[in-house]
Design a protein around this motif. Structure first.
Motif, PDB file in Angstrom:
ATOM      1  N   GLN A   1       0.750  -1.314  -0.073  1.00 22.29           N
ATOM      2  CA  GLN A   1       0.044   0.044   0.064  1.00 22.29           C
ATOM      3  C   GLN A   1       0.901   1.378  -0.093  1.00 22.29           C
ATOM      4  N   ARG A   2       1.976   1.372   0.640  1.00 23.88           N
ATOM      5  CA  ARG A   2       2.867   2.210   0.805  1.00 23.88           C
ATOM      6  C   ARG A   2       3.264   2.725  -0.707  1.00 23.88           C
ATOM      7  N   GLU A   3       4.076   1.687  -1.195  1.00 22.21           N
ATOM      8  CA  GLU A   3       4.510   1.875  -2.668  1.00 22.21           C
ATOM      9  C   GLU A   3       3.386   2.644  -3.610  1.00 22.21           C
ATOM     10  N   TYR A   4       2.074   1.860  -3.523  1.00 25.75           N
ATOM     11  CA  TYR A   4       0.995   2.335  -4.466  1.00 25.75           C
ATOM     12  C   TYR A   4       0.842   3.618  -4.262  1.00 25.75           C
ATOM     13  N   GLY A   5       0.709   3.932  -2.851  1.00 21.97           N
ATOM     14  CA  GLY A   5       0.157   5.126  -2.234  1.00 21.97           C
ATOM     15  C   GLY A   5       1.215   6.414  -2.862  1.00 21.97           C
ATOM     16  N   ASN A   6       2.511   6.036  -2.869  1.00 23.95           N
ATOM     17  CA  ASN A   6       3.550   7.137  -3.400  1.00 23.95           C
ATOM     18  C   ASN A   6       3.681   7.214  -4.907  1.00 23.95           C
ATOM     19  N   ALA A   7       3.335   6.096  -5.655  1.00 21.25           N
ATOM     20  CA  ALA A   7       3.411   6.332  -6.886  1.00 21.25           C
ATOM     21  C   ALA A   7       2.226   6.559  -7.535  1.00 21.25           C
ATOM     22  N   TYR A   8       1.083   6.653  -7.471  1.00 26.09           N
ATOM     23  CA  TYR A   8      -0.061   6.793  -7.951  1.00 26.09           C
ATOM     24  C   TYR A   8      -1.118   7.749  -7.175  1.00 26.09           C
ATOM     25  N   ASP A   9      -1.940   8.420  -8.163  1.00 27.40           N
ATOM     26  CA  ASP A   9      -2.807   9.400  -7.464  1.00 27.40           C
ATOM     27  C   ASP A   9      -4.202   8.697  -7.271  1.00 27.40           C
ATOM     28  N   LEU A  10      -4.605   7.811  -8.319  1.00 29.60           N
ATOM     29  CA  LEU A  10      -5.771   6.732  -7.971  1.00 29.60           C
ATOM     30  C   LEU A  10      -5.210   5.428  -7.944  1.00 29.60           C
ATOM     31  N   ILE A  11      -5.641   4.626  -7.049  1.00 34.13           N
ATOM     32  CA  ILE A  11      -5.409   3.336  -7.028  1.00 34.13           C
ATOM     33  C   ILE A  11      -6.775   2.645  -7.026  1.00 34.13           C
ATOM     34  N   PHE A  12      -7.058   1.796  -8.328  1.00 33.42           N
ATOM     35  CA  PHE A  12      -8.268   1.142  -8.251  1.00 33.42           C
ATOM     36  C   PHE A  12      -7.889  -0.420  -7.853  1.00 33.42           C
ATOM     37  N   VAL A  13      -8.548  -1.021  -6.994  1.00 30.36           N
ATOM     38  CA  VAL A  13      -8.535  -2.415  -6.503  1.00 30.36           C
ATOM     39  C   VAL A  13      -9.673  -3.066  -6.699  1.00 30.36           C
TER      40      VAL A  13
END
Length: 304
Positions: free
Chosen positions: A44-56
């Motif tokens: 989650q930290r990596e995705y949160g730092n890399a993208y504005d919107l994370i669709f799961v």
């Protein structure tokens, strides 16, 4: 912003998430990605730092008592697909203690074949929901302080042992309200009892503790009571508790035989201090593996 789209099994929601993420990345001044629920919890930290919107994507039934904390802490929005709207009320109840917004995804968005139009409608919807969540976040707290009782896990013992029966009677004499039960991850999080309880005692076996689930265990368990007969072979799992700085009580065979009360009292005091601190340690080894580089073929198939 983390957005969970739940359908019956994860199939249709995965297609929807992929379309939205690809469209936003191509047309908008935003970065977006889609992934499955297990992966995003680990990274989650990596995705949160890399993208504005994370669709799961995933099944809406994946949200349960034992992981409601994880969903509530991570996701800003939970969209419920049209075919499983009958579960919306249940999901709202599970996430009631968190600032997550639970909403039926409009059919005009989920079922629209024109991806560009659906994307525009979705972004408008997310702006409204983000403002609503910001207001909700000021009202709802999501820390350990909400969990008023103390949970102690006992490994290698039985509630019927004379050793524990002795201490149960001591607690009753001291008017310490306690509850004894067998451990499971579901029961750890789903505790519904109609009387005042200050101490929960959960009897477990070593085999029930899995490294993949330990972050969830550590989030609730305040102390470990490790009986001498269970120490052999428990060294690796004991390190998990130590990594999270969870108090551990390891009586000797002699102390068990004598029903030593001083050690138990000291342990309960240390657990009480630990609980009052209400701190949550995040251990990367158990919670944040490195995010794999995403690959694609003709922008159609995407994998990690």
């Amino acid at each position: 912003m983390f957005i969970y789209v739940g359908c019956s099994g994860g199939g249709t929601s995965s297609i929807f998430c992929q379309k939205m993420a690809n469209e936003i990345s191509q047309q908008q001044n935003l970065t977006a990605v889609f992934t499955d629920v297990e992966t995003v919890f680990q990274q989650q930290r990596e995705y949160g730092n890399a993208y504005d919107l994370i669709f799961v994507y995933g099944g809406i039934g994946a949200i349960a008592h034992h992981n409601a904390f994880d969903f509530g802490q991570l996701f800003d929005v939970v969209f419920v697909a049209p075919q499983v709207r009958f579960l919306t009320a249940k999901i709202k109840t599970l996430l009631a203690g968190f600032p997550t917004i639970v909403k039926d995804i409009p059919m005009k968005i989920f079922g629209r074949m024109n991806t560009k139009e659906a994307c525009a409608l979705l972004l408008d919807e997310l702006i409204v929901l983000d403002e609503k969540r910001a207001y909700h976040s000021d009202i709802v707290a999501t820390t350990k302080a909400q969990d008023k009782d103390i949970e102690i896990m006992i490994i290698g013992g039985s509630s019927q042992d004379s050793y524990f029966q002795y201490f149960f009677k001591q607690w009753e004499a001291q008017e310490i309200f306690y509850h004894v039960q067998s451990y499971s991850l579901e029961s750890l999080y789903h505790f519904d009892i109609q009387k005042e309880v200050g101490l929960r005692v959960l009897f477990a076996s070593s085999g029930q503790l899995k490294e993949a689930d330990f972050a969830k265990v550590a989030r609730r368990i305040d102390g470990l009571w490790l009986m001498p007969a269970a120490k052999l072979g428990f060294e690796k799992k004991l390190k998990w508790f130590n990594d999270y700085q969870i108090p551990v009580f390891q009586p000797t065979f002699n102390e068990v035989s004598l029903k030593d009360q001083a050690g138990v009292t000291e342990f309960l005091l240390s657990v009480s201090y630990y609980t009052e601190a209400t701190k949550e340690n995040s251990i990367p080894l158990y919670e944040a593996p490195q995010m794999k580089k995403r690959k694609s073929f003709l922008n159609i198939f995407v994998w990690e």
